[in-house]
Write an enzyme that holds these catalytic residues in place. Sequence first.
Site, short mmCIF file in Angstrom:
data_model
loop_
_atom_site.label_atom_id
_atom_site.label_comp_id
_atom_site.label_asym_id
_atom_site.label_seq_id
_atom_site.Cartn_x
_atom_site.Cartn_y
_atom_site.Cartn_z
CD GLN A 81 19.18 92.39 95.79
OE1 GLN A 81 19.79 93.27 96.37
NE2 GLN A 81 19.69 91.20 95.58
CG LEU A 139 20.62 101.58 93.83
CD1 LEU A 139 19.60 101.03 92.85
CD2 LEU A 139 20.24 103.01 94.21
CG ASN A 199 20.65 97.75 102.22
OD1 ASN A 199 20.76 97.36 101.08
ND2 ASN A 199 20.99 97.03 103.27
CB CYS A 200 17.63 98.50 97.17
SG CYS A 200 17.36 100.26 97.19
CB VAL A 201 20.66 94.34 100.26
CG1 VAL A 201 20.24 94.22 101.69
CG2 VAL A 201 21.49 93.14 99.81
#
Lengths: 426, 78
Positions: A112, A209, A241-243
């Site tokens: 993401q 993550l 944050n890898c959202v």
Amino acid sequence: MKLEVGYIQIRDISLADESRIDDGVLYINTKELEELALEDEHLEAVSFDVARPGESIRITPVKDVIEPRAKVEGPGDVFPGVVTKMSTVGSGKTHVLRGAAVVTVGKIVGFQEGIIDMTGLGAEYTPFSATNNLVVNFTPKEGLTAHEYEAAIRKAGLKIAYAVGKLGVSHKPDEIKVYEFPSIIEATKLYPDLPRVGYVLMLQSQGLLHDTYVYGVDMKQSLTTMLSPTEIMDGAILSGNCVSACDKNTTYHHQNNPVIEDLFEEHGKTLNFVALIITNENVYLADKIRSSDWTAKLVNYLDLDGVIISQEGFGNPDTDLIMNCKKIEETGTHTVIITDEYAGRDGTSQSLADADPSADALVTAGNANQVVTLPKLDRVIGTLDYTDKIAGGYAGSLADDGTITVEIQAITGSTNELGFSRLSAR
Amino acid sequence: MVKEIERAGIPVVHVCTVTPISMTVGANRIVPAVAIPHPLGNPSLSAAEEKQLRRKILTTALGALSTEVDGQTIFEVK
């Protein structure tokens, strides 16, 4: 707390033998920054590029975006508890290299991470097409876990942004702003007739993550708490944050939170900005209940008249958002929520996963499922290897002619839920 | 999916972590799960403890399936 922020306008970045700022141009000696980044034994290599507004460049997969800042007068320095020693920040003087950003990219961490186009249709959806970007491309050592790799590039990116920010410490700012945040008692005495308004800033903390760090503390391990908004300007809150790229708050977003900026702008005129509450978005139901209970308790203790709540991410955090809204409304305090929508590609599906009648005042940052086709650009910094896999992309997103058809979910900052975006409605 | 299967006349138990969302979408029998990344297990437990936890969730769900309800009901895992 009182913080004086001096903005030094950067109009270009150039790679050079000596790092310095001269006449609005940021010169960077990449050798120094490379040594700094490679202090971390998890990283194999690092390379640097410059991407300027209007250039035919696509940057992907983008991990974080950071604004170079450093403190001129303390206490403490930016990114406390992570890059610099633990110290309460948010007062004294800070210099900002406005118009410049450090963008970290590299082999993907989660599935993401986003796209920043410096020109064309994609550029209209991201605010980082308007900054002069020092792009840092990391290569991890073999055999790292995703978490080790994420932590390594997160910290290396921050160290680089701090080192670049320090170049501005001895420069005279082009513009100075003063942000003063008194105690709630003082503020109430100052403006007794204005409504007391607070801001509930929800931080992504789902783990896997999707994390945010406050003074180095993983926010999922914290109870709901309070900060001075000036602490955030000094990098007290960091993105790990890898959202989805569209609605994650990068570190740059935290440093420049527009809700805070606007509340300061209206402070003493139409409202009395008296409280910043930060809370998390965890994956256990009990955590969601506890944290939202705590948010409402703090709002009640502080006797606020109105609260703005901003969400980060989507899906199950919609429940945290609605719980915060509902419980705060039950204390008799009005709320406005800021979110974005996943309403399907045609925009007709239910926008949020959760809902409640008390959520009757809502600002949307746009529909993340909207599909766009991005033109082929001349140059790619990073790699297109993951374009089909990032959130918003799908098998076949990258066409043979080099165009990319994706949901705007894939574009960094496109539906940012702090309102740091360019979408508007007719 | 819960609603469509029930519409066909087959009772459904929705085992999920965020029960408020299940309430919002209109499930009738709801059993709370552990956490969003691991709804039916808990990696912090030993294998034996986790097996017991899983069995409890499953038996609660089966119990819910055979219980008459008047409206939306959450069956807590004991």
